[in-house]
Design a protein around this motif. Sequence first.
Motif, PDB file in Angstrom:
ATOM      1  N   LEU A 115      -0.586   9.498   0.094  1.00 16.23           N
ATOM      2  CA  LEU A 115      -0.907   8.267  -0.237  1.00 16.23           C
ATOM      3  C   LEU A 115      -0.067   7.284   0.300  1.00 16.23           C
ATOM      4  N   GLY A 116       1.342   7.567   0.244  1.00 12.21           N
ATOM      5  CA  GLY A 116       2.106   6.580   0.705  1.00 12.21           C
ATOM      6  C   GLY A 116       2.235   6.300   2.050  1.00 12.21           C
ATOM      7  N   ILE A 117       1.921   7.384   2.858  1.00 10.20           N
ATOM      8  CA  ILE A 117       1.731   7.153   4.449  1.00 10.20           C
ATOM      9  C   ILE A 117       0.182   6.699   4.808  1.00 10.20           C
ATOM     10  N   GLY A 118      -0.799   7.608   4.088  1.00  7.88           N
ATOM     11  CA  GLY A 118      -2.047   7.240   4.423  1.00  7.88           C
ATOM     12  C   GLY A 118      -2.839   5.670   4.170  1.00  7.88           C
ATOM     13  N   ALA A 119      -2.215   5.302   2.913  1.00 12.71           N
ATOM     14  CA  ALA A 119      -2.910   4.048   2.627  1.00 12.71           C
ATOM     15  C   ALA A 119      -2.442   2.818   3.650  1.00 12.71           C
TER      16      ALA A 119
ATOM     17  N   PHE B 114       1.011  -1.133   0.016  1.00  8.44           N
ATOM     18  CA  PHE B 114       0.084  -0.037  -0.064  1.00  8.44           C
ATOM     19  C   PHE B 114       0.779   1.180  -0.107  1.00  8.44           C
ATOM     20  N   GLY B 115       1.923   0.998   0.845  1.00  9.46           N
ATOM     21  CA  GLY B 115       2.805   2.428   0.823  1.00  9.46           C
ATOM     22  C   GLY B 115       3.555   2.571  -0.615  1.00  9.46           C
ATOM     23  N   TYR B 116       4.007   1.730  -1.330  1.00 13.20           N
ATOM     24  CA  TYR B 116       4.668   1.774  -2.267  1.00 13.20           C
ATOM     25  C   TYR B 116       3.647   2.150  -3.584  1.00 13.20           C
ATOM     26  N   TRP B 117       2.646   1.653  -3.464  1.00 12.33           N
ATOM     27  CA  TRP B 117       1.419   1.946  -4.358  1.00 12.33           C
ATOM     28  C   TRP B 117       1.163   3.518  -4.177  1.00 12.33           C
ATOM     29  N   GLY B 118       0.955   4.019  -2.954  1.00  9.87           N
ATOM     30  CA  GLY B 118       0.757   5.408  -2.490  1.00  9.87           C
ATOM     31  C   GLY B 118       1.835   6.352  -3.360  1.00  9.87           C
TER      32      GLY B 118
ATOM     33  N   LYS C 143       0.876  12.145  -7.605  1.00 11.42           N
ATOM     34  CA  LYS C 143       1.311  13.127  -8.389  1.00 11.42           C
ATOM     35  C   LYS C 143       1.917  14.253  -7.532  1.00 11.42           C
ATOM     36  N   GLY C 144       3.026  14.479  -7.699  1.00 11.15           N
ATOM     37  CA  GLY C 144       3.669  15.506  -6.602  1.00 11.15           C
ATOM     38  C   GLY C 144       3.856  15.062  -5.572  1.00 11.15           C
ATOM     39  N   MET C 145       4.888  15.756  -4.742  1.00 12.78           N
ATOM     40  CA  MET C 145       5.349  15.353  -3.399  1.00 12.78           C
ATOM     41  C   MET C 145       4.614  15.023  -2.347  1.00 12.78           C
ATOM     42  N   PHE C 146       3.379  15.999  -2.370  1.00 16.17           N
ATOM     43  CA  PHE C 146       2.243  16.154  -1.160  1.00 16.17           C
ATOM     44  C   PHE C 146       1.385  14.869  -1.536  1.00 16.17           C
TER      45      PHE C 146
ATOM     46  N   VAL D 220      -3.688  -0.033   8.948  1.00 19.57           N
ATOM     47  CA  VAL D 220      -3.606  -0.423  10.134  1.00 19.57           C
ATOM     48  C   VAL D 220      -4.786  -0.402  11.016  1.00 19.57           C
ATOM     49  N   VAL D 221      -5.479   0.777  10.863  1.00 20.50           N
ATOM     50  CA  VAL D 221      -6.619   1.148  11.472  1.00 20.50           C
ATOM     51  C   VAL D 221      -7.565   0.213  11.195  1.00 20.50           C
TER      52      VAL D 221
END
Length: 109
Positions: free
Chosen positions: A36-40, A19-23, A28-31, A45-46
């Motif tokens: 997505l890389g942290i949120g997914a 999920f992190g790698y996919w995100g 698109k863009g660093m933000f 986890v939740v």
Amino acid sequence: MVLNLVLRFLLEICVLMAFGYWGIQTGKGMFFKLLLGIGAPALFVVLWSMFGSPKATFPLSGIWHFMFEFVIFSLAVIALYAIGKTQLATIFAILIIINQILLSVFHQR
């Protein structure tokens, strides 16, 4: 068999990484890459701690637990396919299937 439970734990860690790698690859863009890389993985986890883990807040049982796991693990496989990691996704899917079979055979649910 303890090795199957270790495999199960490693597969759960792989879901986080997928999920992190996919995100990171999808954003698109660093933000959005960070979001997505942290949120997914955070969403996984939740959800896992609420419904899927052995000490879940709202534990599911029977077919509902199986369906929940099926959706979560399938989304991780799909995420790997979506970013072009088809061979990795195939290996991951095969390991998940083997693990599920062994969980049933050894009554480790």
